[in-house]
Design a protein around this motif. Structure first.
Motif, mmCIF file in Angstrom:
data_model
loop_
_atom_site.group_PDB
_atom_site.id
_atom_site.type_symbol
_atom_site.label_atom_id
_atom_site.label_comp_id
_atom_site.label_asym_id
_atom_site.label_seq_id
_atom_site.Cartn_x
_atom_site.Cartn_y
_atom_site.Cartn_z
ATOM 1 N N ARG A 133 1.738 -5.619 0.348
ATOM 2 C CA ARG A 133 2.645 -4.511 0.669
ATOM 3 C C ARG A 133 2.281 -3.269 -0.132
ATOM 4 N NH1 ARG A 133 7.746 -5.672 -1.903
ATOM 5 N NH2 ARG A 133 6.654 -4.648 -3.574
ATOM 6 N N ASN A 137 0.992 0.324 1.328
ATOM 7 C CA ASN A 137 1.682 1.572 0.988
ATOM 8 C C ASN A 137 0.699 2.605 0.440
ATOM 9 O OD1 ASN A 137 4.166 0.658 1.828
ATOM 10 N ND2 ASN A 137 4.846 0.041 -0.212
ATOM 11 N N LYS A 140 -1.034 4.119 3.340
ATOM 12 C CA LYS A 140 -0.168 5.078 4.037
ATOM 13 C C LYS A 140 -0.098 6.401 3.274
ATOM 14 C CE LYS A 140 2.613 1.641 6.376
ATOM 15 N NZ LYS A 140 3.786 0.784 6.312
#
Length: 185
Positions: A133, A137, A140
């Motif tokens: 995760r 992130n 992103k």
């Protein structure tokens, strides 16, 4: 940028896997294993040191660990440290050698230990997924900052997913081996 994120994630996942494997060695099976005594600390002239730094730890047979102190006056202290540890072991000294027999595990105790091992495995899986995760992130954020393209982000996320699957499979393999070890009589 992408390679740094992948490399960082892989290092963190490797550490999670190693920590899980270390935790598995602490779970006692019915068989003797010298690593069981690694965390037993002995008072050695005022400071606490692991047993393997004041004695030779070896296997006498499949169910007995032998501890031979390097100094005669340490035998009683080592025996007391092993007895006082939370391992549930009952050492017996025979001259300068301490014999540590491994008690038999009951079926119920084996099942309890398997539950403990499974919860450890789930904790390791969660840690790996959290690392995934965090890496996604980062991808992103890099896309938002226009440091990478959407294709690069997608490829990076796919690579991180493959890495996650690989590490979770390793965790499952270690879990299966430990369960088999626990159920072996």
């Amino acid at each position: 940028m992408i390679n740094e994120v992948k490399k960082s994630a892989e290092q963190k996942m490797t550490k999670s896997l190693e920590a899980f494997k270390t935790d598995l060695t602490k779970v006692r099976t019915g068989r003797a294993h010298t690593g069981i005594l690694d965390h037993v600390m002995v008072d050695y002239y005022g400071s606490d040191v692991p047993v393997n730094q004041v004695a030779n730890v070896s296997l006498i047979d499949a169910r007995t660990i032998g501890v031979q102190a390097w100094e005669k006056n340490m035998v009683a202290k080592i025996e007391k440290a092993i007895r006082d540890s939370d391992l549930g072991l009952n050492p017996a000294s025979m001259g300068d050698i301490i014999r540590v027999p491994m008690p038999m595990l009951t079926e119920e105790r084996r099942r309890d230990l398997i539950k403990v091992v499974r919860s450890e495995a789930e904790g390791a899986r969660v840690a790996v997924r959290n690392i995934r995760r965090d890496a996604n992130n980062e991808f992103k954020n890099l896309l938002k900052d226009k440091s990478i393209t959407e294709d690069d982000e997608r490829r990076g996320q796919d690579d991180i997913q493959k890495m996650t699957d690989k590490f979770i499979a390793e965790i499952d393999k270690a879990l299966a081996a430990k369960e088999a070890d626990l159920m072996a009589v």
